[in-house]
Design a protein around this motif. Sequence first.
Motif, PDB file in Angstrom:
ATOM      1  N   LYS A 147       0.815  -1.447  -0.029  1.00 21.69           N
ATOM      2  CA  LYS A 147       0.112   0.028  -0.273  1.00 21.69           C
ATOM      3  C   LYS A 147       0.860   1.279   0.046  1.00 21.69           C
ATOM      4  O   LYS A 147       0.462   2.406  -0.230  1.00 21.69           O
ATOM      5  CB  LYS A 147      -1.028  -0.045   1.258  1.00 21.69           C
ATOM      6  CG  LYS A 147      -0.518  -0.043   2.541  1.00 21.69           C
ATOM      7  CD  LYS A 147      -1.426  -0.093   3.517  1.00 21.69           C
ATOM      8  CE  LYS A 147      -0.869  -0.712   4.874  1.00 21.69           C
ATOM      9  NZ  LYS A 147      -1.884  -0.773   6.040  1.00 21.69           N
ATOM     10  N   TYR A 148       2.177   1.120   0.191  1.00 18.87           N
ATOM     11  CA  TYR A 148       3.025   2.288   0.170  1.00 18.87           C
ATOM     12  C   TYR A 148       3.625   2.430  -1.164  1.00 18.87           C
ATOM     13  O   TYR A 148       4.469   3.342  -1.277  1.00 18.87           O
ATOM     14  CB  TYR A 148       4.074   2.228   1.321  1.00 18.87           C
ATOM     15  CG  TYR A 148       3.178   2.071   2.484  1.00 18.87           C
ATOM     16  CD1 TYR A 148       2.866   3.133   3.166  1.00 18.87           C
ATOM     17  CD2 TYR A 148       3.330   1.015   3.193  1.00 18.87           C
ATOM     18  CE1 TYR A 148       2.132   3.085   4.297  1.00 18.87           C
ATOM     19  CE2 TYR A 148       2.655   0.691   4.463  1.00 18.87           C
ATOM     20  CZ  TYR A 148       2.182   1.717   5.032  1.00 18.87           C
ATOM     21  OH  TYR A 148       1.274   1.676   6.211  1.00 18.87           O
ATOM     22  N   GLY A 149       3.609   1.485  -1.955  1.00 17.08           N
ATOM     23  CA  GLY A 149       4.131   1.578  -3.189  1.00 17.08           C
ATOM     24  C   GLY A 149       5.442   0.781  -3.394  1.00 17.08           C
ATOM     25  O   GLY A 149       6.049   0.502  -4.368  1.00 17.08           O
ATOM     26  N   LEU A 150       5.909  -0.061  -2.342  1.00 18.01           N
ATOM     27  CA  LEU A 150       7.264  -0.655  -2.295  1.00 18.01           C
ATOM     28  C   LEU A 150       6.960  -2.026  -2.799  1.00 18.01           C
ATOM     29  O   LEU A 150       5.936  -2.815  -2.566  1.00 18.01           O
ATOM     30  CB  LEU A 150       7.761  -0.818  -1.065  1.00 18.01           C
ATOM     31  CG  LEU A 150       9.006  -1.496  -0.699  1.00 18.01           C
ATOM     32  CD1 LEU A 150      10.164  -0.963  -1.465  1.00 18.01           C
ATOM     33  CD2 LEU A 150       9.555  -1.846   0.876  1.00 18.01           C
ATOM     34  N   SER A 151       7.768  -2.778  -3.732  1.00 14.12           N
ATOM     35  CA  SER A 151       7.743  -3.675  -4.509  1.00 14.12           C
ATOM     36  C   SER A 151       8.378  -4.912  -3.691  1.00 14.12           C
ATOM     37  O   SER A 151       9.304  -4.702  -3.259  1.00 14.12           O
ATOM     38  CB  SER A 151       8.387  -3.851  -5.947  1.00 14.12           C
ATOM     39  OG  SER A 151       7.543  -2.864  -6.839  1.00 14.12           O
TER      40      SER A 151
END
Length: 156
Positions: free
Chosen positions: A108-112
């Motif tokens: 949800k924070y955009g980290l893969s």
Amino acid sequence: MQKITPCLWYDNQAEEAAQFYTSLFKDGRIVEVTHYTEVGPGEPGSVMTVTFEIAGQRFLALNGGPVFSFTEAISLQVDCEDQAEVDELWAKFTEGGEESQCGWLKDKYGLSWQIIPRRLFELLNDPDAEKAQRAMKAMLQMRKIDVPRLEEAVRS
């Protein structure tokens, strides 16, 4: 202290993200929280950095503002013991996040993240090249890695 610590840049969610990540792993913990002072550049008293640890690896989460965001060019790979661990982490990381292919997702924070069962590497490295190719072909069709489907593909 470990020699290299990945620094993860957030707009202003560093503490929230660190709390989320540490909640997902048995041995996760917040190590230290620092705050901005009057010198800035953030608002005095607001969280500047959060040092946290998961699986023995330290990370630094930085509230650096909206200047940078994550891309798939960097991801964190999680070595999962079995399908149950894959399923559990996949469900938690994709809540509010985004599924991708071949075990990859964005939280949800955009980290893969790559949520990968050990069995996948065993099958991809099978001494029988045809079995390894069947495992690869099956994996390329998946979002979340499904070990029983991989093993079925290898057997057929």
